[in-house]
Design a protein around this motif. Structure first.
Motif, short mmCIF file in Angstrom:
data_model
loop_
_atom_site.label_atom_id
_atom_site.label_comp_id
_atom_site.label_asym_id
_atom_site.label_seq_id
_atom_site.Cartn_x
_atom_site.Cartn_y
_atom_site.Cartn_z
N ARG A 56 -19.58 -35.35 -18.06
CA ARG A 56 -18.36 -36.16 -18.01
C ARG A 56 -17.44 -35.80 -19.18
O ARG A 56 -17.91 -35.43 -20.27
CB ARG A 56 -18.69 -37.65 -18.05
N ALA A 57 -16.14 -35.96 -18.97
CA ALA A 57 -15.15 -35.57 -19.97
C ALA A 57 -15.31 -36.38 -21.26
O ALA A 57 -15.14 -35.84 -22.36
CB ALA A 57 -13.75 -35.73 -19.41
N ARG A 103 -4.07 -37.83 -19.89
CA ARG A 103 -5.08 -38.12 -18.88
C ARG A 103 -4.45 -38.88 -17.72
O ARG A 103 -3.70 -39.84 -17.91
CB ARG A 103 -6.22 -38.94 -19.49
N TRP A 146 -6.97 -32.57 -10.49
CA TRP A 146 -7.90 -32.17 -11.55
C TRP A 146 -8.50 -33.40 -12.22
O TRP A 146 -9.71 -33.48 -12.43
CB TRP A 146 -7.23 -31.29 -12.60
N ASP A 147 -7.67 -34.39 -12.55
CA ASP A 147 -8.18 -35.61 -13.17
C ASP A 147 -9.15 -36.33 -12.23
O ASP A 147 -10.15 -36.89 -12.67
CB ASP A 147 -7.02 -36.54 -13.53
N ASP A 188 -12.37 -34.46 -12.56
CA ASP A 188 -12.91 -34.47 -13.92
C ASP A 188 -13.47 -35.83 -14.31
O ASP A 188 -14.31 -35.92 -15.21
CB ASP A 188 -11.81 -34.06 -14.90
N GLN A 189 -13.04 -36.89 -13.66
CA GLN A 189 -13.53 -38.23 -13.97
C GLN A 189 -14.89 -38.51 -13.33
O GLN A 189 -15.50 -39.53 -13.62
CB GLN A 189 -12.52 -39.28 -13.49
N GLY A 194 -15.76 -31.58 -12.71
CA GLY A 194 -15.03 -30.44 -13.25
C GLY A 194 -15.64 -29.11 -12.85
O GLY A 194 -14.93 -28.14 -12.56
N TRP A 218 -2.20 -28.25 -14.32
CA TRP A 218 -3.19 -28.56 -15.36
C TRP A 218 -3.52 -27.31 -16.18
O TRP A 218 -3.48 -27.34 -17.42
CB TRP A 218 -4.46 -29.11 -14.70
#
Length: 293
Positions: free
Chosen positions: A45-46, A173, A179-180, A183-184, A189, A268
């Motif tokens: 996770r980010a 963010r 992408w977000d 990535d969440q 990702g 992004w």
């Protein structure tokens, strides 16, 4: 650089050059995680990945510039949320030998976090991939990636300026759409990188102005290689389809990026590489000034 300012060198590249550079970028990132089940779980996770990045940045800002040394409490305050999650995360990093804790000489209740060689080596490879792609697309002059790989002083100088990258990722963010969205989610990702890589490969093999080409998604193999369950990957892909990021031919096991998702990934990556390029240029100026003195 303003968030809305476009990176003209990136936009001026021929589509095939862009496609080849992005494919190489995605492949390099995926290669770092392929069959690395522990790495994928730890940095899934980010929030955790960015906290590890801040630890490294603050460690070298302390060493080189006299900034406060990183502690768990400091990193938790900066994160703003997920404090308990970060405590567990750094405990795992310590067990994995990536981070150690050093007590303060005057107050042993205070323990400083110190990045280990394994974490630093992985981060160096990660940064090199980004700089190589930035160079390939004309966002950054050639030579920075090679120098960062070989020059410890330049690498440390880059890390001291990498907080600007993390700050911008935090500030923006939610502004990169698909992408977000990926990535969440746990491992999202990595899955997005694979989707973008396969999109680039398929596009290069069948150039044209038609709709985005479909490509096979081997969800079972992807899950095994990244250390996730098959159902997790399938749910991720199905949810992304429902969110308008992918189209599917479920019967044949094919997927494609929607035009919206492709544009959001480009947006992004365009800004991310620009931020890496700015940090590299700032590090280069700093090392030149230090040598001049």
């Amino acid at each position: 650089m303003d968030f809305e300012e476009s990176f003209h060198p990136l936009e001026s590249q021929a589509p095939d050059a862009y496609t080849a550079a992005v494919e190489a970028y995605c492949h390099g990132i995926l290669r770092l995680h392929w069959n690395e089940r522990l790495i994928n779980k730890i940095f899934g996770r980010a929030l955790q990945s960015h906290a590890a990045g801040r630890l490294v940045v603050q460690h070298f800002q302390w060493q080189r510039e006299g900034a406060p040394r990183p502690t768990l409490a400091l990193l938790q305050r900066q994160a703003g949320s997920g404090g308990r999650t970060l405590a567990t995360f750094f405990a795992v990093l310590r067990l994995a030998g990536m981070v150690s804790a050093e007590p303060d000489a005057a107050d042993r209740r205070v323990r400083y976090l110190v990045p280990g060689p394994r974490l630093l080596d992985g981060l160096r490879t990660w940064v090199v991939h980004h700089l190589q792609c930035a160079e390939a697309l004309g966002v950054l002059a050639s030579g920075h990636a090679t120098r960062l790989q070989a020059d410890a002083d330049y690498f440390e100088s880059f890390l001291c300026r990498a907080d600007t990258i993390l700050d911008r990722l935090a500030t923006h963010r939610g502004q990169f759409g698909g992408w977000d969205w990926f990535d969440q989610r746990e491992g999202g990702g990595r899955v997005a990188m694979l989707l973008l890589r396969e999109h680039c490969r398929t596009t290069a093999a069948s150039p044209g102005s038609g709709p985005a080409p479909l490509f096979p998604l081997r969800a079972q193999e992807l899950a095994e290689r990244l250390g996730f369950s098959h159902s997790h990957v399938r749910n991720l892909v199905n949810d992304a389809t429902a969110a308008g990021l992918l189209t599917q031919d479920a019967r044949r096991g094919l997927v494609a990026l929607t035009p919206r998702f492709e544009a959001e990934l480009r947006h992004w990556l365009q800004h991310l590489l620009g931020w890496f390029a700015e940090a590299a240029q700032a590090a280069s100026r700093s090392t030149r000034q230090a040598a001049g003195h």
